[in-house]
Write a protein that holds these residues in place. Structure first.
Motif, mmCIF file in Angstrom:
data_model
loop_
_atom_site.group_PDB
_atom_site.id
_atom_site.type_symbol
_atom_site.label_atom_id
_atom_site.label_comp_id
_atom_site.label_asym_id
_atom_site.label_seq_id
_atom_site.Cartn_x
_atom_site.Cartn_y
_atom_site.Cartn_z
ATOM 1 N N PRO A 122 1.160 -1.444 0.004
ATOM 2 C CA PRO A 122 -0.454 0.091 -0.131
ATOM 3 C C PRO A 122 0.615 1.241 -0.093
ATOM 4 N N SER A 123 2.283 1.063 0.171
ATOM 5 C CA SER A 123 3.020 2.503 0.717
ATOM 6 C C SER A 123 3.829 3.007 -0.657
ATOM 7 N N ARG A 124 3.140 1.800 -2.077
ATOM 8 C CA ARG A 124 4.468 2.009 -3.139
ATOM 9 C C ARG A 124 3.388 1.242 -4.109
ATOM 10 N N SER A 125 4.021 1.361 -5.175
ATOM 11 C CA SER A 125 3.753 1.138 -6.688
ATOM 12 C C SER A 125 4.014 -0.266 -6.935
ATOM 13 N N ASP A 126 3.911 -1.310 -7.444
ATOM 14 C CA ASP A 126 4.009 -2.440 -7.254
ATOM 15 C C ASP A 126 4.783 -2.472 -7.965
ATOM 16 N N ILE A 127 5.588 -3.788 -7.883
ATOM 17 C CA ILE A 127 6.593 -4.496 -8.151
ATOM 18 C C ILE A 127 6.936 -5.194 -8.816
ATOM 19 N N VAL A 128 6.908 -5.430 -9.850
ATOM 20 C CA VAL A 128 6.643 -6.473 -10.638
ATOM 21 C C VAL A 128 8.297 -7.454 -11.526
ATOM 22 N N LEU A 129 8.265 -8.287 -10.607
ATOM 23 C CA LEU A 129 9.810 -8.737 -10.819
ATOM 24 C C LEU A 129 9.497 -10.040 -11.977
ATOM 25 N N PRO A 130 10.734 -9.873 -12.844
ATOM 26 C CA PRO A 130 11.391 -11.054 -13.462
ATOM 27 C C PRO A 130 11.511 -12.335 -13.893
ATOM 28 N N ILE A 131 10.511 -13.057 -13.824
ATOM 29 C CA ILE A 131 10.940 -14.540 -14.602
ATOM 30 C C ILE A 131 12.241 -14.950 -14.701
ATOM 31 N N PRO A 132 13.300 -15.207 -14.579
ATOM 32 C CA PRO A 132 14.420 -15.909 -15.373
ATOM 33 C C PRO A 132 14.503 -16.967 -15.786
ATOM 34 N N GLU A 133 15.064 -17.571 -17.188
ATOM 35 C CA GLU A 133 14.361 -19.026 -17.668
ATOM 36 C C GLU A 133 15.142 -19.779 -16.980
ATOM 37 N N ASP A 134 16.211 -19.635 -16.053
ATOM 38 C CA ASP A 134 17.261 -20.547 -15.275
ATOM 39 C C ASP A 134 16.351 -20.897 -13.874
ATOM 40 N N GLY A 135 15.714 -19.468 -13.447
ATOM 41 C CA GLY A 135 15.142 -19.683 -12.144
ATOM 42 C C GLY A 135 16.687 -18.846 -11.519
ATOM 43 N N ASN A 136 17.157 -17.915 -12.064
ATOM 44 C CA ASN A 136 18.358 -17.725 -11.156
ATOM 45 C C ASN A 136 18.456 -15.918 -11.737
ATOM 46 N N PRO A 137 17.925 -14.775 -10.862
ATOM 47 C CA PRO A 137 18.027 -13.862 -11.296
ATOM 48 C C PRO A 137 20.014 -13.337 -11.201
ATOM 49 N N LYS A 138 19.788 -12.228 -11.890
ATOM 50 C CA LYS A 138 20.752 -12.035 -11.438
ATOM 51 C C LYS A 138 21.377 -10.629 -10.115
ATOM 52 N N GLY A 139 21.935 -10.383 -9.916
ATOM 53 C CA GLY A 139 22.227 -9.685 -8.608
ATOM 54 C C GLY A 139 21.228 -9.900 -7.879
ATOM 55 N N SER A 140 20.765 -8.589 -6.311
ATOM 56 C CA SER A 140 19.104 -8.734 -6.225
ATOM 57 C C SER A 140 18.309 -8.267 -6.922
ATOM 58 N N TRP A 141 17.412 -9.221 -6.286
ATOM 59 C CA TRP A 141 16.288 -9.642 -7.841
ATOM 60 C C TRP A 141 15.116 -8.276 -7.265
ATOM 61 N N PHE A 142 15.027 -8.074 -6.060
ATOM 62 C CA PHE A 142 14.023 -6.801 -5.349
ATOM 63 C C PHE A 142 14.705 -6.444 -4.018
ATOM 64 N N THR A 143 14.057 -4.503 -3.701
ATOM 65 C CA THR A 143 14.554 -4.533 -2.544
ATOM 66 C C THR A 143 13.012 -4.307 -1.167
ATOM 67 N N LEU A 144 13.185 -4.529 -0.767
ATOM 68 C CA LEU A 144 12.169 -4.367 1.291
ATOM 69 C C LEU A 144 12.374 -3.319 1.611
ATOM 70 N N LYS A 145 11.718 -2.122 1.912
ATOM 71 C CA LYS A 145 11.498 -1.504 3.697
ATOM 72 C C LYS A 145 11.305 -2.426 4.351
ATOM 73 N N GLU A 146 12.149 -1.826 5.524
ATOM 74 C CA GLU A 146 11.884 -2.471 6.484
ATOM 75 C C GLU A 146 10.929 -1.912 7.576
ATOM 76 N N GLY A 147 9.896 -2.903 8.354
ATOM 77 C CA GLY A 147 8.090 -2.839 8.478
ATOM 78 C C GLY A 147 7.610 -1.836 7.970
ATOM 79 N N SER A 148 7.934 -1.938 6.501
ATOM 80 C CA SER A 148 6.599 -2.123 5.487
ATOM 81 C C SER A 148 5.569 -3.572 5.121
ATOM 82 N N LYS A 149 4.277 -3.083 4.705
ATOM 83 C CA LYS A 149 3.514 -4.869 4.665
ATOM 84 C C LYS A 149 3.335 -4.481 2.702
ATOM 85 N N TYR A 150 3.009 -5.869 2.957
ATOM 86 C CA TYR A 150 3.651 -5.969 1.566
ATOM 87 C C TYR A 150 2.345 -7.230 1.574
#
Length: 245
Positions: A122-150
């Protein structure tokens, strides 16, 4: 529990609900033995145990005995079985929905394809996660804010046959130490052209200096046969603020 919650003090938030442990059994019931269908998406109410997160491990009952799963049937065979039972026939037709049985593949194994994954908060726009074919995203896949609801939201498509006991599992590590393990039972789904959409229960990220940092995790989508349709090995971060968009 969904993608990322770990380093939480309460057992409920850690995904180990004491009310669920020991009182449930995992089994793949055949469709004729279970007539209680969920009206939204054709899901069937099922009982499950805390199964292994790894597809290579076989399911066992509470006493450690290997479970004997029932035989599989094609969609046409499912309807032919017990066809003289009017109530069961209607229930099967309701579960199968708009499936064209005349063109249905004579395939025992269902096929489930995960089409999209996203994090909604509710505190931000949706984070769309790309799904790599090999199932192993390169680097950090996403960042979450501490104490947030999702919530984790995903869509998937089922083909060929009914998928029984589809579930989502997730394990999280921090500095090589497992800090969270969870499983969400999704249900039983029949093949259909329109994708299914599922939104996980709301979660809260931990907060504080010990919660912030980088994590590694493994998420899987499996059925009652422990067939894995998607495995994702990834890293993510918990920071003071959301990542810039």
């Amino acid at each position: 529990m969904s993608l990322a919650v770990g380093v939480v003090s309460s057992s409920k938030n850690m995904g180990f609900d004491e009310n669920k442990e020991g009182g449930e059994k995992s089994t793949r019931e055949t469709v004729e033995a279970n007539r209680e269908a969920d009206g939204e998406g054709g899901r069937i109410s099922r009982q499950v145990s805390e199964a292994s997160l790894y597809a290579t491990e076989e399911e066992e009952d509470d006493e450690g005995n290997k479970l004997e799963l029932g035989p599989q049937y094609t969609l046409k065979q499912q309807l032919e079985k017990d066809k003289d039972d009017e109530s069961l026939r209607r229930w099967k037709e309701q579960l199968l929905g708009s499936v064209d049985l005349n063109n249905a593949a004579e395939t025992l194994d269902p096929d489930v394809k995960i089409l999209s994954l996203s994090i909604i908060s509710p505190s931000r726009s949706d984070i769309v996660l790309p799904i790599p074919e090999d199932g192993n995203p390169k680097g950090s896949w996403f960042t979450l804010k501490e104490g947030s609801k999702y919530r984790l939201k995903f869509s998937f498509q089922v083909n060929n046959n009914i998928v029984s006991g589809l579930k989502y599992t997730n394990t999280v590590w921090k500095s090589g130490i497992k800090v969270d393990s969870s499983k969400e039972m999704l249900g039983t789904f029949s093949p259909q052209l329109e994708p299914y959409v599922h939104v996980m229960p709301e979660e809260s990220t931990p907060s504080g200096i010990f919660a912030r940092g980088s994590y590694s995790a493994r998420s899987k989508f499996l059925d009652d046969d422990n067939k894995c349709y998607l495995e994702i090995n990834y890293t993510f971060s918990i920071r003071k603020e959301w990542a810039a968009t």
